[in-house]
Design a protein around this motif. Structure first.
Motif, mmCIF file in Angstrom:
data_model
loop_
_atom_site.group_PDB
_atom_site.id
_atom_site.type_symbol
_atom_site.label_atom_id
_atom_site.label_comp_id
_atom_site.label_asym_id
_atom_site.label_seq_id
_atom_site.Cartn_x
_atom_site.Cartn_y
_atom_site.Cartn_z
ATOM 1 N N LYS A 39 -9.692 6.190 0.669
ATOM 2 C CA LYS A 39 -8.373 6.472 1.238
ATOM 3 C C LYS A 39 -7.682 5.180 1.686
ATOM 4 N N ASN A 40 -8.473 4.278 2.268
ATOM 5 C CA ASN A 40 -7.902 3.026 2.760
ATOM 6 C C ASN A 40 -7.370 2.154 1.636
ATOM 7 N N ILE A 41 -8.151 2.036 0.552
ATOM 8 C CA ILE A 41 -7.717 1.184 -0.549
ATOM 9 C C ILE A 41 -6.473 1.759 -1.234
ATOM 10 N N ILE A 42 -6.406 3.085 -1.356
ATOM 11 C CA ILE A 42 -5.222 3.714 -1.948
ATOM 12 C C ILE A 42 -4.015 3.510 -1.034
ATOM 13 N N SER A 43 -4.221 3.663 0.275
ATOM 14 C CA SER A 43 -3.138 3.459 1.233
ATOM 15 C C SER A 43 -2.636 2.017 1.200
ATOM 16 N N THR A 44 -3.564 1.061 1.166
ATOM 17 C CA THR A 44 -3.189 -0.357 1.120
ATOM 18 C C THR A 44 -2.445 -0.677 -0.168
ATOM 19 N N ALA A 45 -2.920 -0.131 -1.285
ATOM 20 C CA ALA A 45 -2.274 -0.375 -2.575
ATOM 21 C C ALA A 45 -0.843 0.144 -2.588
ATOM 22 N N HIS A 46 -0.635 1.342 -2.061
ATOM 23 C CA HIS A 46 0.710 1.906 -2.036
ATOM 24 C C HIS A 46 1.604 1.130 -1.067
ATOM 25 N N ASN A 47 1.013 0.610 0.007
ATOM 26 C CA ASN A 47 1.765 -0.227 0.936
ATOM 27 C C ASN A 47 2.227 -1.505 0.249
ATOM 28 N N TYR A 48 1.336 -2.127 -0.523
ATOM 29 C CA TYR A 48 1.697 -3.339 -1.257
ATOM 30 C C TYR A 48 2.797 -3.057 -2.272
ATOM 31 N N HIS A 49 2.743 -1.885 -2.880
ATOM 32 C CA HIS A 49 3.785 -1.520 -3.836
ATOM 33 C C HIS A 49 5.122 -1.323 -3.132
ATOM 34 N N PHE A 95 -4.020 3.673 -11.857
ATOM 35 C CA PHE A 95 -3.159 4.842 -11.681
ATOM 36 C C PHE A 95 -3.266 5.384 -10.258
ATOM 37 N N LEU A 96 -4.482 5.408 -9.723
ATOM 38 C CA LEU A 96 -4.680 5.860 -8.346
ATOM 39 C C LEU A 96 -4.017 4.925 -7.349
ATOM 40 N N LEU A 97 -3.878 3.670 -7.763
ATOM 41 C CA LEU A 97 -3.325 2.662 -6.866
ATOM 42 C C LEU A 97 -1.823 2.487 -7.047
ATOM 43 N N GLU A 116 -13.252 -1.024 4.175
ATOM 44 C CA GLU A 116 -13.885 -0.039 5.060
ATOM 45 C C GLU A 116 -12.987 0.358 6.221
ATOM 46 N N THR A 117 -12.001 -0.493 6.540
ATOM 47 C CA THR A 117 -11.101 -0.207 7.660
ATOM 48 C C THR A 117 -9.655 -0.391 7.229
ATOM 49 N N ARG A 118 -8.752 0.242 7.953
ATOM 50 C CA ARG A 118 -7.330 0.069 7.674
ATOM 51 C C ARG A 118 -6.866 -1.305 8.161
ATOM 52 N N ILE A 119 -5.835 -1.835 7.526
ATOM 53 C CA ILE A 119 -5.250 -3.091 7.988
ATOM 54 C C ILE A 119 -4.738 -2.879 9.408
ATOM 55 N N ILE A 146 0.240 -17.194 -3.402
ATOM 56 C CA ILE A 146 -0.945 -16.551 -2.843
ATOM 57 C C ILE A 146 -1.036 -15.126 -3.381
ATOM 58 N N PHE A 147 -2.249 -14.664 -3.648
ATOM 59 C CA PHE A 147 -2.464 -13.333 -4.206
ATOM 60 C C PHE A 147 -3.116 -12.411 -3.179
ATOM 61 N N PHE A 148 -2.745 -11.136 -3.240
ATOM 62 C CA PHE A 148 -3.352 -10.117 -2.391
ATOM 63 C C PHE A 148 -4.421 -9.392 -3.204
ATOM 64 N N GLU A 149 -5.506 -9.045 -2.545
ATOM 65 C CA GLU A 149 -6.653 -8.476 -3.255
ATOM 66 C C GLU A 149 -6.974 -7.065 -2.787
ATOM 67 N N LEU A 150 -7.310 -6.220 -3.763
ATOM 68 C CA LEU A 150 -7.878 -4.900 -3.504
ATOM 69 C C LEU A 150 -9.290 -4.891 -4.084
ATOM 70 N N MET A 151 -10.248 -4.337 -3.341
ATOM 71 C CA MET A 151 -11.628 -4.249 -3.826
ATOM 72 C C MET A 151 -12.033 -2.783 -3.953
ATOM 73 N N TYR A 152 -12.591 -2.431 -5.107
ATOM 74 C CA TYR A 152 -12.801 -1.012 -5.401
ATOM 75 C C TYR A 152 -14.227 -0.512 -5.182
ATOM 76 N N SER A 153 -15.218 -1.388 -5.071
ATOM 77 C CA SER A 153 -16.604 -0.899 -5.021
ATOM 78 C C SER A 153 -16.875 -0.019 -3.803
ATOM 79 N N ALA A 154 -16.286 -0.361 -2.665
ATOM 80 C CA ALA A 154 -16.488 0.453 -1.461
ATOM 81 C C ALA A 154 -15.927 1.855 -1.650
ATOM 82 N N ALA A 155 -14.855 1.959 -2.453
ATOM 83 C CA ALA A 155 -14.228 3.259 -2.693
ATOM 84 C C ALA A 155 -15.110 4.178 -3.524
#
Length: 263
Positions: free
Chosen positions: A173-183, A214-216, A136-139, A156-165
């Motif tokens: 937008k936040n989850i896509i931004s975080t995913a691209h940042n992790y990439h 693909f979106l991520l 719901e919020t940006r890192i 350690i693993f990093f997690e993305l959660m899609y239900s809020a999206a």
């Protein structure tokens, strides 16, 4: 649980999820779920003056896992794990975790760092399986390449959660931004994708989740890793944390035969 039984995973289902509806998740192709108990940041309570001769009651800052009804245990084909997600702001949480008996009852431990200091501590020192953030919020700080690599090297693993999206444009937008940042900082290494669902309508089928990759910023092969290979590694790491290190002694066949008196 045998590794081959883990299958496709959704490692974040809210503990408030209607457990009688778990079969819907099973029909969507998921084999393993983790019921998530979310613990907001633990605040110190003022210590009450102890009466002379009174025994101070030991307080556990963390709740027990959500109980599973017997019929769910008997009839569900899902592998159901227990997960706790803890908000942290600094290293003071370590003592509370170490003193907690309830923490030992969880299969998976995740943390949600609220500050850069907490993130640094989680990446470098904490014995946990998952680092996650609220979609719901940006890192609120920069995830550096150094810290991401340090966490990944420690398993350690990093997690993305899609239900809020699904229900919120800002979260999407936040989850896509975080995913691209992790990439960008870690090439999406040690990444898992969970639903974070509180109700059945927020869960998607396996193929839909893979396509969501693909979106991520990941292709279909990498998308499978997010819900299959990586969660399996995570679960095995969690087993190692709970059981401690295992040492094996390897001997040559001839030495074994000699010890058994075999000619």
């Amino acid at each position: 649980m045998n590794p081959q039984e883990i299958g496709y995973c959704d490692l974040s289902i809210s503990k408030n999820f209607d457990l009688t509806q778990l079969q819907i998740i099973e029909k969507l192709g998921v084999n393993t779920v983790a019921l998530n108990t979310y613990v907001e940041e633990v605040c110190e309570e003022p210590k009450k003056k102890k009466k002379k001769g009174a025994v101070r009651e030991k307080q556990d800052y963390f709740p027990e896992p959500v109980p599973l009804p017997d019929d769910i245990k008997r009839n569900s084909k899902l592998n159901i794990l227990q997960r706790v997600t803890i908000e942290i702001s600094d290293a003071s949480i370590a003592l509370k975790i170490n003193q907690s008996e309830n923490i030992k009852k969880y299969d998976i431990i995740a943390v949600l760092p609220k500050t850069l200091q907490a993130f640094q501590y989680a990446c470098g020192s904490m014995d946990v399986e998952i680092i996650t953030f609220a979609p719901e919020t940006r890192i609120p700080f920069k995830v550096s390449r150094k810290l991401y690599r340090q966490a990944a090297e420690r398993g350690i693993f990093f997690e993305l959660m899609y239900s809020a999206a699904i229900k919120d444009t800002t979260a999407r937008k936040n989850i896509i931004s975080t995913a691209h940042n992790y990439h960008a900082v870690g090439k999406s290494k040690n990444l898992i994708l969970s639903s974070g669902a509180e109700q059945p309508a927020q869960v998607r089928g396996i193929h839909d989740v893979i396509n969501l990759g693909f979106l991520l910023g990941v292709n279909s092969n990498e998308g499978i890793k997010l819900i299959l290979n990586n969660p399996k590694q995570l679960i095995n790491k969690a087993k190692g944390r709970r059981s401690g290190k295992l040492y094996m002694e390897v001997s040559a066949v001839s030495e074994v035969e000699d010890s058994l008196g075999v000619n």
